[in-house]
Design a protein around this motif. Structure first.
Motif, PDB file in Angstrom:
ATOM      1  N   GLU A 113       0.841  -1.207   0.000  1.00 28.71           N
ATOM      2  CA  GLU A 113       0.000   0.000   0.000  1.00 28.71           C
ATOM      3  C   GLU A 113       0.869   1.248   0.000  1.00 28.71           C
ATOM      4  OE1 GLU A 113      -4.015   1.492   2.169  1.00 28.71           O
ATOM      5  OE2 GLU A 113      -3.601  -0.590   1.717  1.00 28.71           O
ATOM      6  N   LYS A 114       0.669   2.084  -1.017  1.00 32.43           N
ATOM      7  CA  LYS A 114       1.458   3.323  -1.128  1.00 32.43           C
ATOM      8  C   LYS A 114       0.862   4.389  -0.219  1.00 32.43           C
ATOM      9  CE  LYS A 114       2.966   2.689  -5.862  1.00 32.43           C
ATOM     10  NZ  LYS A 114       2.128   2.175  -6.925  1.00 32.43           N
ATOM     11  N   PRO A 133       4.490   7.649   5.286  1.00 28.97           N
ATOM     12  CA  PRO A 133       5.148   6.389   4.929  1.00 28.97           C
ATOM     13  C   PRO A 133       4.152   5.445   4.255  1.00 28.97           C
ATOM     14  CG  PRO A 133       4.642   6.454   7.288  1.00 28.97           C
ATOM     15  CD  PRO A 133       4.264   7.794   6.731  1.00 28.97           C
ATOM     16  N   ALA A 189       2.551  -2.919   7.196  1.00 36.60           N
ATOM     17  CA  ALA A 189       2.572  -4.380   7.082  1.00 36.60           C
ATOM     18  C   ALA A 189       2.807  -4.820   5.640  1.00 36.60           C
ATOM     19  CB  ALA A 189       1.259  -4.953   7.603  1.00 36.60           C
TER      20      ALA A 189
HETATM   21  C1  LIG Z   1     -10.654  -9.150   6.096  1.00 38.90           C
HETATM   22  C2  LIG Z   1      -9.540  -8.461   5.367  1.00 38.90           C
HETATM   23  C3  LIG Z   1      -8.882  -9.108   4.328  1.00 38.90           C
HETATM   24  C4  LIG Z   1      -7.867  -8.467   3.648  1.00 38.90           C
HETATM   25  N1  LIG Z   1      -7.235  -9.116   2.598  1.00 38.90           N
HETATM   26  C5  LIG Z   1      -6.254  -8.492   1.935  1.00 38.90           C
HETATM   27  C6  LIG Z   1      -5.596  -9.157   0.844  1.00 38.90           C
HETATM   28  O1  LIG Z   1      -5.931 -10.283   0.485  1.00 38.90           O
HETATM   29  N2  LIG Z   1      -4.568  -8.506   0.233  1.00 38.90           N
HETATM   30  C7  LIG Z   1      -4.181  -7.234   0.606  1.00 38.90           C
HETATM   31  O2  LIG Z   1      -3.231  -6.712   0.022  1.00 38.90           O
HETATM   32  N3  LIG Z   1      -4.795  -6.589   1.622  1.00 38.90           N
HETATM   33  C8  LIG Z   1      -5.809  -7.188   2.295  1.00 38.90           C
HETATM   34  N4  LIG Z   1      -6.408  -6.546   3.358  1.00 38.90           N
HETATM   35  C9  LIG Z   1      -5.909  -5.219   3.777  1.00 38.90           C
HETATM   36  C10 LIG Z   1      -4.766  -5.401   4.792  1.00 38.90           C
HETATM   37  O3  LIG Z   1      -5.244  -6.017   5.970  1.00 38.90           O
HETATM   38  C11 LIG Z   1      -4.126  -4.075   5.228  1.00 38.90           C
HETATM   39  O4  LIG Z   1      -5.141  -3.207   5.658  1.00 38.90           O
HETATM   40  C12 LIG Z   1      -3.335  -3.432   4.106  1.00 38.90           C
HETATM   41  O5  LIG Z   1      -2.292  -4.290   3.676  1.00 38.90           O
HETATM   42  C13 LIG Z   1      -2.708  -2.113   4.596  1.00 38.90           C
HETATM   43  O6  LIG Z   1      -2.007  -2.344   5.786  1.00 38.90           O
HETATM   44  P1  LIG Z   1      -0.569  -1.689   6.039  1.00 38.90           P
HETATM   45  O7  LIG Z   1      -0.134  -2.027   7.417  1.00 38.90           O
HETATM   46  O8  LIG Z   1       0.339  -2.002   4.927  1.00 38.90           O
HETATM   47  O9  LIG Z   1      -0.922  -0.157   5.935  1.00 38.90           O
HETATM   48  P2  LIG Z   1      -1.077   0.967   7.171  1.00 38.90           P
HETATM   49  O10 LIG Z   1       0.264   1.084   7.795  1.00 38.90           O
HETATM   50  O11 LIG Z   1      -2.200   0.520   7.972  1.00 38.90           O
HETATM   51  O12 LIG Z   1      -1.367   2.204   6.303  1.00 38.90           O
HETATM   52  C14 LIG Z   1      -2.555   2.338   5.566  1.00 38.90           C
HETATM   53  C15 LIG Z   1      -2.496   3.628   4.787  1.00 38.90           C
HETATM   54  O13 LIG Z   1      -2.338   4.702   5.708  1.00 38.90           O
HETATM   55  C16 LIG Z   1      -1.255   5.537   5.294  1.00 38.90           C
HETATM   56  N5  LIG Z   1      -0.655   6.148   6.494  1.00 38.90           N
HETATM   57  C17 LIG Z   1       0.546   5.866   7.075  1.00 38.90           C
HETATM   58  N6  LIG Z   1       0.751   6.661   8.139  1.00 38.90           N
HETATM   59  C18 LIG Z   1      -0.331   7.477   8.256  1.00 38.90           C
HETATM   60  C19 LIG Z   1      -0.701   8.525   9.134  1.00 38.90           C
HETATM   61  N7  LIG Z   1       0.067   8.913  10.117  1.00 38.90           N
HETATM   62  N8  LIG Z   1      -1.912   9.131   8.911  1.00 38.90           N
HETATM   63  C20 LIG Z   1      -2.725   8.763   7.914  1.00 38.90           C
HETATM   64  N9  LIG Z   1      -2.410   7.770   7.028  1.00 38.90           N
HETATM   65  C21 LIG Z   1      -1.238   7.137   7.215  1.00 38.90           C
HETATM   66  C22 LIG Z   1      -0.331   4.637   4.534  1.00 38.90           C
HETATM   67  O14 LIG Z   1       0.471   5.353   3.626  1.00 38.90           O
HETATM   68  C23 LIG Z   1      -1.312   3.722   3.832  1.00 38.90           C
HETATM   69  O15 LIG Z   1      -1.763   4.304   2.634  1.00 38.90           O
HETATM   70  C24 LIG Z   1      -7.453  -7.163   4.033  1.00 38.90           C
HETATM   71  C25 LIG Z   1      -8.117  -6.525   5.091  1.00 38.90           C
HETATM   72  C26 LIG Z   1      -9.147  -7.151   5.746  1.00 38.90           C
HETATM   73  C27 LIG Z   1      -9.835  -6.439   6.874  1.00 38.90           C
END
Ligand SMILES: Cc1cc2nc3c(=O)[nH]c(=O)nc-3n(C[C@H](O)[C@H](O)[C@H](O)COP(=O)(O)OP(=O)(O)OC[C@H]3O[C@@H](n4cnc5c(N)ncnc54)[C@H](O)[C@@H]3O)c2cc1C
Length: 434
Positions: free
Chosen positions: A154-155, A164, A168
């Protein structure tokens, strides 16, 4: 003279008797014919009835076997986290990787229902506590020796490039490699395809929302059933065409699975008919054009705007709400209709004060917010989230004062004095430790 008229009468009588005889014989033959025809018709209908009964029995036996298998496999479910090794990591398209996971203890793994997800507890260097994230299982549950998840990095949001990227998903994409060991909770989730049924279905996916749909379509193919499935998948172009080869194989090998790929911004390299079938997004107009009727069950996964436009379109097309199922990978933007609150209830709710003590914010509750997590995120209060369905526990927050109402029972009862913010709303004024 007398004898001539006698002879004539005798001749006429003879002809009449002969005619009557013929008519009687004809009637008899007709009767026999009708009886034979009726018998054949009855035999035909009996056979048809018998065949239908046999088919019903066969389906019932198949359903019972599947349920028994499910029950046997369910006994393999584990509590808490179990260690899984990454046995394979493949690049599926730009910024998307598939991870094949086998249990580190080498013991069998439970089957899952296509559409369910795994919950990961990730120990990311530099973070003080594990990060919990959910990822849908993307392969068929018939693959009984490994699990597969497909993850998109996720960008940062386009309007805030200074942030950032996703923590995850970046960790999975950039750091996790074959041989690494991960902490994984057992498959769970209420969004799944019931494999014991054989009703026709429409699977609609946008972007990485394809993962649960791919599992559903793979499950139908691997079960050998002739269940009719229509699979619509929308992406921008071939760079986002996740599991392209697998989808093409599914379409080529299963005449009951109709795969339709839509590119909204096809590049010059992409070839219509080979790489994709339709220009533009998946839309309700496309569904109306291709589906023989609206009489299907619909399963949807994608971003908020995409799911909203499809669910609204399905409603206008007359599809009952009970036939539409969807999964949101983040806060839900499509909501099942609840009994609308009265104007007085809305007024009373908007008087509630929610305080996020650590963030130093006290706000009036927005009755339109789906839950406390969504409300907090909309107000810039960051609360961790994972499944958004009340099962992974990431959004657990301590209640300093007040109480909450649950929108659905939590999968595991949270500790006293805490709440799962993704599935609850304030009951009165509330102070949260967030
Ligand atoms: C039931 C379920 C199934 C899923 N299945 C999949 C799947 O099959 N494949 C898949 O790829 N994903 C799936 N997801 C989504 C996955 O769980 C995550 O939500 C996704 O990968 C993003 O998590 P992350 O920790 O990478 O991003 P996060 O760290 O949670 O960031 C999310 C966004 O917020 C931004 N961000 C960072 N810091 C801040 C800040 N301070 N303020 C505001 N925004 C900020 C980031 O740049 C990003 O764009 C699923 C979710 C659920 C609930």
């Amino acid at each position: 003279m007398q004898s001539l008229s006698d002879a004539l009468r005798a001749a006429v009588d003879g002809r009449v008797s002969w005619t009557i005889g013929v008519v009687l014989a004809g009637a008899l033959l007709l009767q026999i014919g009708v009886e034979i025809f009726r018998g054949l018709l009855r035999a035909f209908y009996d056979r048809r009835q018998q065949r239908a009964t046999m088919e019903r029995l066969r389906l019932q036996v198949q359903e019972a076997r599947l349920r028994q298998k499910d029950a046997e496999k369910a006994s393999l479910v584990w509590n808490g986290c179990r260690k899984f090794s990454v046995v394979k990591k493949t690049s599926e398209c730009e910024d998307v990787f598939a991870f094949y996971l086998k249990p580190h203890d080498g013991k069998p793994i439970p089957a899952f229902k296509p559409g369910q997800y795994l919950t990961f507890q990730l120990d990311i260097p530099g973070r003080d506590k594990p990060l919990v994230r959910c990822y849908s299982l993307s392969d068929s549950p018939h693959r009984s020796d490994y699990y597969r998840v497909t993850i998109k990095k996720e960008k940062a949001p386009a309007d805030r490039p200074e942030l950032p990227p996703g923590a995850a998903s970046s960790f999975f994409s950039d750091t996790i490699k074959e041989g690494d060991i991960l902490n994984v909770k057992a498959p769970t989730g209420h969004f799944f395809l019931d494999m014991a049924r054989s009703n026709p279905v429409v699977l609609i996916a946008g972007g990485v929302g394809v993962t649960p749909m791919l599992s559903m379509a793979n499950a139908i193919a691997a079960s050998g059933s002739k269940r009719e499935a229509w699979f619509f998948f929308g992406v921008r172009n071939e760079q986002e065409h996740i599991h392209k080869a697998e989808l093409e194989k599914l379409a080529a090998e299963n005449e009951n699975i109709h795969v339709h790929i839509c590119y909204s911004r096809a590049s010059a390299k992409a070839q219509k008919g080979r790489d994709y079938q339709h220009e533009g997004r998946v839309s309700i107009e496309l569904l109306k054009q291709l589906l023989p009727s609206s009489n299907f069950e619909y399963y949807l996964c994608g971003n908020g705007a995409f799911m909203k436009s499809i669910t609204d379109g399905l409603e206008l097309w007359g599809v009952p709400e009970k036939d539409v199922y969807f999964e949101a990978f983040g806060p839900a933007t499509v909501k099942k209709k609840a009994t609308p609150a009265t104007a007085i209830e809305v007024m009373q709710q908007s008087k509630l004060q929610v305080t996020f003590a650590r963030s130093g914010k006290t706000l009036s509750w927005a009755p339109s917010a789906a839950n406390l997590l969504e409300f907090a995120q909309a107000q810039g209060v960051r609360i961790d989230s994972g499944c958004c369905a009340g099962s992974c526990g990431s959004c657990l927050v301590a209640i300093k004062s007040g109480s909450v109402d649950y929108l659905k029972p939590p999968d595991t009862e949270p500790e006293q004095g805490t709440c799962l913010t993704c599935i609850c709303r304030p009951k009165g004024d509330l102070v949260l430790d967030a």
